[in-house]
Design an enzyme around this catalytic site. Structure first.
Site, PDB file in Angstrom:
ATOM      1  N   HIS A 217      47.312  31.664  35.208  1.00 31.80           N
ATOM      2  CA  HIS A 217      46.129  32.357  35.436  1.00 31.80           C
ATOM      3  C   HIS A 217      45.013  31.628  35.877  1.00 31.80           C
ATOM      4  O   HIS A 217      44.209  32.402  36.156  1.00 31.80           O
ATOM      5  CB  HIS A 217      45.858  33.330  34.473  1.00 31.80           C
ATOM      6  CG  HIS A 217      46.595  34.576  34.219  1.00 31.80           C
ATOM      7  ND1 HIS A 217      46.621  35.815  35.076  1.00 31.80           N
ATOM      8  CD2 HIS A 217      47.962  34.833  33.252  1.00 31.80           C
ATOM      9  CE1 HIS A 217      47.611  36.569  34.731  1.00 31.80           C
ATOM     10  NE2 HIS A 217      48.211  36.085  33.578  1.00 31.80           N
TER      11      HIS A 217
ATOM     12  N   LYS B 149      32.167  41.485  37.681  1.00 29.95           N
ATOM     13  CA  LYS B 149      33.250  40.477  37.334  1.00 29.95           C
ATOM     14  C   LYS B 149      32.683  39.661  36.080  1.00 29.95           C
ATOM     15  O   LYS B 149      31.383  39.494  36.105  1.00 29.95           O
ATOM     16  CB  LYS B 149      33.738  40.011  38.330  1.00 29.95           C
ATOM     17  CG  LYS B 149      32.836  38.824  39.175  1.00 29.95           C
ATOM     18  CD  LYS B 149      33.610  38.213  40.392  1.00 29.95           C
ATOM     19  CE  LYS B 149      33.815  39.381  41.366  1.00 29.95           C
ATOM     20  NZ  LYS B 149      35.573  39.466  41.615  1.00 29.95           N
ATOM     21  N   ARG B 150      33.485  39.126  35.432  1.00 28.26           N
ATOM     22  CA  ARG B 150      33.092  38.008  34.391  1.00 28.26           C
ATOM     23  C   ARG B 150      31.860  36.806  35.026  1.00 28.26           C
ATOM     24  O   ARG B 150      32.196  36.590  36.346  1.00 28.26           O
ATOM     25  CB  ARG B 150      34.149  37.207  33.793  1.00 28.26           C
ATOM     26  CG  ARG B 150      33.949  36.202  32.867  1.00 28.26           C
ATOM     27  CD  ARG B 150      35.114  35.957  32.085  1.00 28.26           C
ATOM     28  NE  ARG B 150      36.190  35.335  32.985  1.00 28.26           N
ATOM     29  CZ  ARG B 150      36.366  34.298  33.523  1.00 28.26           C
ATOM     30  NH1 ARG B 150      35.716  33.165  33.095  1.00 28.26           N
ATOM     31  NH2 ARG B 150      37.413  33.937  34.290  1.00 28.26           N
TER      32      ARG B 150
ATOM     33  N   LYS C 285      32.566  32.040  40.309  1.00 23.87           N
ATOM     34  CA  LYS C 285      32.539  33.668  41.137  1.00 23.87           C
ATOM     35  C   LYS C 285      31.275  33.608  41.913  1.00 23.87           C
ATOM     36  O   LYS C 285      31.177  34.682  42.687  1.00 23.87           O
ATOM     37  CB  LYS C 285      32.687  34.565  40.031  1.00 23.87           C
ATOM     38  CG  LYS C 285      34.162  34.582  39.332  1.00 23.87           C
ATOM     39  CD  LYS C 285      34.247  35.696  38.158  1.00 23.87           C
ATOM     40  CE  LYS C 285      35.478  35.307  37.327  1.00 23.87           C
ATOM     41  NZ  LYS C 285      36.654  36.105  38.153  1.00 23.87           N
TER      42      LYS C 285
ATOM     43  N   THR D 153      41.669  41.040  40.173  1.00 25.41           N
ATOM     44  CA  THR D 153      42.220  42.372  40.206  1.00 25.41           C
ATOM     45  C   THR D 153      40.843  43.265  40.465  1.00 25.41           C
ATOM     46  O   THR D 153      41.223  44.484  41.030  1.00 25.41           O
ATOM     47  CB  THR D 153      42.792  42.803  38.832  1.00 25.41           C
ATOM     48  OG1 THR D 153      41.812  42.657  37.825  1.00 25.41           O
ATOM     49  CG2 THR D 153      43.972  42.220  38.832  1.00 25.41           C
TER      50      THR D 153
ATOM     51  N   LYS E 271      40.841  47.096  42.667  1.00 25.91           N
ATOM     52  CA  LYS E 271      40.135  48.243  42.089  1.00 25.91           C
ATOM     53  C   LYS E 271      39.113  49.009  42.993  1.00 25.91           C
ATOM     54  O   LYS E 271      39.013  50.265  43.311  1.00 25.91           O
ATOM     55  CB  LYS E 271      39.732  48.171  40.594  1.00 25.91           C
ATOM     56  CG  LYS E 271      40.551  47.882  39.863  1.00 25.91           C
ATOM     57  CD  LYS E 271      40.060  47.255  38.481  1.00 25.91           C
ATOM     58  CE  LYS E 271      41.086  46.351  37.587  1.00 25.91           C
ATOM     59  NZ  LYS E 271      40.482  45.631  36.664  1.00 25.91           N
TER      60      LYS E 271
END
Length: 833
Positions: A372, A564-565, A570, A672, A676
Site C-alpha cells: 500500500h 484525507k490524512r 498529500k 480512495t 468517493k
C-alpha cells in the site's frame, strides 16, 4: 384494508426476529427495547432507541449468518481470510438497513412509534478501528466479498480505544480518547470459548520427538489470551453473510489471588492490565521504544490468534493440514500482518511436526500480499534485537527462510552479492533489522499494488529485484469503494435521482450500469435536478458545520474540498498557498474571474508527526484571518472539519464540488477518497498520481482538471538536483505568499511559528510543492472559468458519476477472486427456503 387485529396476526405469522414487513420490524423493535434494554417507550433515551433498532436489524442478519456458515461448512468452500490491522467500518445501522433492503420499511415503522430513524442512525458511535484509507478499504472489501458471495473471514484487533477523536483547540490538533465501546456494541457477539494463547519472550530449545527426529520448541516467558468477538458482514442483494472476527487481549489469569491476599492489590491485577494493553489502543505513537514494542506485540497477537483459528477451523471441518492452502487463501493487507508467514511456519513445524519443505509449500501457497505504500519510511522494519527478545522462535524461522531464499538468489544471479544484500530479509548496518515487506514478498505466491502506476512502480523500483526473480508473482488490482455506503447511505437524494433516471436500481450492485446516465447528460431537467441535489447536500453540510464549529459556510459558493490524512506528500500546504494567493489578489482588488469559494479541509495528523500538525495549525490560522476579514470573506471562506471519519465523510462527499487530489506524482499508492468524491459528482483537480490516472482515463480527460509533474519528471528532477529556492526567488507571487505566512499575519505577529514549514519548503521541499505551485494556480483558474458555466460544470459532474463504475470495490474483489485467490462465489439460498 386490513383491520388492526388482522395486521397483528400477520406480524405474528412472520418469523419472529426475521420478518421483513413494517409491522414485524415495529413489533420486534418494541420487544428489543423492553427485553434487551429493559425500557418502555416513555422512559427510553435516544441511545436506548438506537440500541433497540440496532438489535432489531441485527436479528435479521443472524439467520442468514448461520445459514451462510452451514453452507460454507457443508461445501468445504474455499475461504478468503483477510488479515488487516485496521478496519475503518463506519456506523453499521444505516448500511445494514440498505443491504437488507428495508430502509424505508424501518423508517416507516419507527415513524409510527414516534421515532425519527435518522436521529437513531445519528446516535450510533463510529468504530474507530482504522487510521484512514487502508482500514476503510478493508471495510469496503469485506462488504463486497459478501455482496459477491465469496466466503470470507476478516481478522483484526478489537481495539478498546480506536483512533483518537480529533479536537481543534487554538487551531492545533488535540487528541482525545476514542472510547467507542463505552455504551456497548450491539453488532458484535462475544465468543469466549474461541480463545488462543499467545506467547512472548523466553527461549527455544531442541528435543527429539517420538520418531527420534530433532525438533525445536519455543518456551515463552509469558502468555496472554486472545478472545474472539464476531461481527456479521452482510452483502447487498445477497443472503450471504461473512464474518469479521476481532481479537481482544486478556490475561490467562485475571487475578493473582495469592498476591491479593497478602495485600499486593496492584500486583494482583498487574498481569491483567499488561495483557489487555495489547488491544487497548489502535496504533500507539511508535516514536518511543515502548511504542514500537507494543506495536510489534499487537501485530504478532493478531496473526497468532488468526492463524491458530484457521488451523482449528480446518481440522474441525476438513481434516489433515496438508490441504490447508486449498481451504484458505490469506491476504496480507500491507506489512502489518506479515509475521503471519513466520507464525504459520512455526505452527506447522513445531506443533504439527511437518518437515520444512511440507510447511513451506503450504505457507507459500496460502499467502498473498498487498503493498500500500511507496514511501520508504512506511515499509516496516524491526530491530533484530527486539525480535530476539520478544519472538526468538520467529527470528530463527526468518533466518532459515532467508538462508534458503538467498541461496536461490545466488544461484540465479551468479556473483551478484550487491543484489543479495538488497534482497535479504535482514538489513545489515549500524542496527540489523528485519524487513517485513521482504518477508511478505518471499512468503507469498502473489504480490499486488493498488493502482496501475503504483503497481508499475512496485515492480520497477520498490521490489525491482524480486520482480526480476519472480515476474509472475506481481499483479495490479486497482482499489475500489462500495457504492452502498458512499452513495446510497451517504447521498440518498442522488441515489434516488440516479434510479429514476436509469429506470432501475441495479446500478447499486453493478456500478457499470451508471452508464445509463450518459444519454441524459444534456437533458435540462436532469441537470436542474442534479444541481438541486448538490445544493441540498451543501446546505446540509453548512448546517452541520455551523453547529460543530461555528463557521458559516456559503452554500452559494463553490465547495472546494481536501479531506484525507494530513501528510506532507498529500500536500495540504499547496492548497493553503492557493488560498493565500486568492486572499492577496482579493486584497489587491484583482477579483476578475474569481469564483466565490469555500475551502474545506478534513483529516488527522499522526500524534507524533510535528510537520503535519503544523499544517493543521496553518490551515486554521489562515481560516481565522480570512473568515474575519470583511474585505475577502464574501469571496472566500476556510473551514476545517474536525474529527474527519467515515461518518463525517458521509456528510462531506455529497456536498463537495471540487475534489483536491494533489499529492506529488509517484507518492500515493491509489487513494480512495478520489473515488468517493467522483462517485458523488465532484470534479477532480489532481496530479497523475495513484488512481487519479485511471479516474481521468475513465471519466475523460476533458472532465478532469490535470496539473503538475509526472512521476518520471519527479524522478528526473530528484536525480539532477531539485533546487526549491530557485522557484521561491523567481516567482514573485510564490515568494509573496510564503513571505506573508512568515510575516506574522496568520500568527498574531509571531514570525517564527510557521518557519519550520516554510523553511523546509524553501530549502528542501521533499514533495516539490514549489515546483507544482504555478501549474496548480493556472489549473485553478481553469476551474473558475468552467464553474461560471453551470450547464457545462453539471454536464461534467454527471459524466463523472456515469463513468465511475470501474471503481466499485465489487469489481476489485472479482479481480482478486479470479486472478489471485482462485476462489468462486458460493451463493447462500434464501433462509426461508
Amino acid at each position: 384494508m386490513n383491520s388492526p387485529d388482522t395486521t397483528v396476526q400477520q406480524a405474528k405469522r412472520e418469523h419472529t426476529r426475521t420478518g421483513m414487513s413494517k409491522d414485524a420490524f415495529q413489533r420486534d423493535l418494541l420487544d428489543n427495547l423492553f427485553y434487551i434494554q429493559g425500557r418502555f417507550r416513555e422512559v427510553a433515551t435516544p441511545h436506548d432507541l438506537y440500541m433497540a433498532a440496532a438489535y432489531t436489524t441485527r436479528d435479521r442478519l443472524l439467520a442468514r449468518w448461520v445459514k451462510s456458515a452451514q453452507t460454507f461448512k457443508a461445501t468445504h468452500a474455499r475461504t478468503v481470510c483477510y488479515l488487516s490491522a485496521e478496519y475503518l467500518l463506519g456506523p453499521h445501522l444505516a448500511s445494514n438497513l440498505v443491504n437488507l433492503g428495508i430502509t424505508e420499511t424501518a423508517r416507516a415503522a419507527a415513524e409510527e412509534l414516534g421515532m425519527d430513524m435518522d436521529a437513531l442512525i445519528e446516535e450510533e458511535e463510529e468504530p474507530g478501528l482504522g487510521n484512514g484509507g487502508l482500514g476503510r478499504l478493508a471495510a469496503c472489501f469485506m462488504e463486497s466479498l459478501a455482496t459477491c458471495q465469496i466466503p470470507a473471514i476478516g481478522y483484526g484487533i478489537r481495539y478498546e480505544f480506536g483512533i483518537f477523536k480529533q479536537a481543534i483547540e487554538d487551531g492545533w490538533q488535540v487528541e482525545k480518547g476514542d472510547n467507542w465501546l463505552r455504551n456497548g456494541n450491539p453488532w458484535e457477539i462475544p465468543r469466549p470459548k474461541i480463545s488462543f494463547a499467545v506467547g512472548f519472550g523466553g527461549h527455544t530449545e531442541s528435543y527429539r520427538d517420538e520418531r527420534s527426529q530433532v525438533r525445536l520448541r519455543w518456551q515463552p516467558a509469558f502468555e496472554i489470551r486472545g478472545v474472539a468477538y464476531d461481527t456479521p458482514i452482510l452483502g447487498y442483494g445477497s443472503q450471504n453473510v461473512n464474518l469479521l472476527r476481532l481479537w481482544k487481549a486478556e490475561a490467562s489469569e485475571s487475578l493473582d489471588l495469592q498476591a491479593f491476599n497478602t495485600g499486593d492489590y496492584y500486583g494482583a491485577v498487574h498481569a491483567k492490565i499488561e495483557a489487555e494493553t495489547l488491544s487497548k489502543v489502535l496504533y500507539p505513537n511508535d516514536e518511543p521504544e515502548a511504542g514500537k514494542e507494543l506495536r510489534l506485540k499487537q501485530q504478532y497477537f493478531l496473526v497468532s490468534c488468526s492463524m491458530q483459528d484457521m488451523i482449528r477451523l480446518h481440522l474441525n471441518t476438513v481434516g489433515p493440514l496438508e490441504g490447508f492452502a486449498d481451504k484458505f487463501t490469506v491476504q496480507l493487507n500491507d506489512t502489518h500482518p506479515a509475521l503471519a508467514v513466520a507464525e504459520l511456519m512455526r505452527l506447522l513445524l513445531d506443533r504439527h511436526a511437518m518437515t520444512w519443505e511440507e510447511a513451506w509449500g503450504i505457507t507459500h501457497k496460502t499467502f498473498c500480499y498487498t503493498n500500500h505504500t511507496l514511501l520508504p519510511e512506511a515499509l516496516e522494519t524491526w530491530p533484530v534485537s527486539l525480535f530476539e527478545r520478544l519472538l526468538p522462535r520467529h527470528l530463527e524461522i526468518i533466518y532459515e527462510i532467508n538462508r534458503r531464499f538467498l541461496d536461490e538468489v545466488r544461484m540465479r544471479f551468479l556473483g551478484d552479492e550487491a543484489r543479495v544484500r538488497r534482497m535479504s530479509l535482514i538489513a545489515e548496518g549500524h542496527e540489523r533489522r528485519v524487513r517485513m515487506a521482504h518477508l511478505a514478498v518471499v512468503g507469498s505466491h502473489a504480490v499486488n499494488g493498488v493502482a496501475k502506476l503504483h503497481s508499475y512502480l512496485v515492480k520497477a523500483m520498490l521490489f525491482k529485484d524480486f520482480a526480476e526473480l519472480w515476474p509472475e508473482r506481481f499483479h495490479n488490482v486497482t482499489n475500489g469503494v462500495t457504492p452502498r455506503r458512499f452513495v446510497v447511505v451517504a447521498n440518498p437524494r442522488l441515489a434516488k435521482l440516479i434510479t429514476e433516471t436509469c429506470g432501475q436500481d441495479d446500478w447499486i450492485r453493478d456500478l457499470e450500469q451508471l452508464r445509463a446516465l450518459e444519454p441524459h447528460v444534456d437533458d435540462a431537467g436532469l441537470q436542474g435536478r442534479w444541481q438541486e441535489v448538490k445544493r441540498a447536500a451543501k446546505q446540509d453540510l453548512a448546517q452541520w458545520m455551523k453547529q460543530a464549529t461555528g463557521i458559516e459556510l456559503d452554500p452559494e459558493s463553490m465547495f472546494d474540498v481536501q479531506a484525507k490524512r494530513i501528510h506532507e506528500y498529500k500536500r495540504q500546504h499547496l492548497k493553503v498557498l492557493h488560498i493565500v494567493r486568492c486572499y492577496q489578489r482579493i486584497k489587491q482588488g484583482q477579483v476578475q474571474g474569481l469564483v466565490p469559494r469555500t475551502f474545506i479541509f478534513g483529516g488527522k495528523a499522526a500524534p507524533g508527526y510535528f510537520m503535519a500538525k503544523l499544517i493543521i495549525k496553518l490551515i486554521n490560522a489562515v481560516a481565522e484571518v480570512v473568515n474575519n476579514d470583511p474585505q475577502v470573506n464574501d469571496w472566500i471562506r476556510v473551514a476545517f472539519m474536525p474529527d474527519f471519519n467515515v461518518k463525517n465523510g458521509q456528510r462531506l462527499y455529497p456536498a463537495a464540488e471540487l475534489s483536491e487530489q494533489i499529492s506529488l506524482a509517484g507518492k500515493e499508492a491509489s487513494g480512495t477518497g478520489n473515488m468517493k468524491f467522483s462517485m458523488n459528482g465532484a470534479l477532480t483537480i489532481g496530479t497523475l498520481d495513484g488512481a487519479n490516472i485511471e479516474i481521468r482515463e475513465a471519466v475523460g480527460p476533458e472532465n478532469f482538471f490535470l496539473f503538475g509533474l509526472t512521476a518520471e519528471e519527479v524522478l528526473q528532477r530528484q536525480m539532477t538536483g531539485y533546487r526549491p529556492w530557485e522557484y521561491y526567488q523567481n516567482d514573485p507571487e510564490l515568494k509573496s505568499d510564503l513571505d506573508l505566512i512568515n510575516s506574522g499575519l496568520f500568527s498574531h505577529g509571531d514570525t517564527q511559528l510557521f518557519r519550520p514549514l516554510t523553511d523546509n519548503l524553501i530549502n528542501h521541499d521533499p514533495f516539490m510543492v514549489l515546483a507544482d505551485y504555478r501549474a496548480y494556480l493556472e489549473c485553478q483558474e481553469q476551474v473558475d472559468r468552467i464553474y461560471r458555466d453551470p450547464e457545462r460544470w453539471t454536464r461534467m459532474s454527471i459524466l463523472n458519476v456515469a463513468r465511475i463504475g470501474y471503481f466499485s470495490s465489487d469489481r476489485a474483489i472479482r479481480e482478486y477472486a479470479e486472478r489471485i485467490w482462485q476462489v468462486g462465489p458460493q451463493p447462500v439460498l434464501d433462509t426461508e427456503h
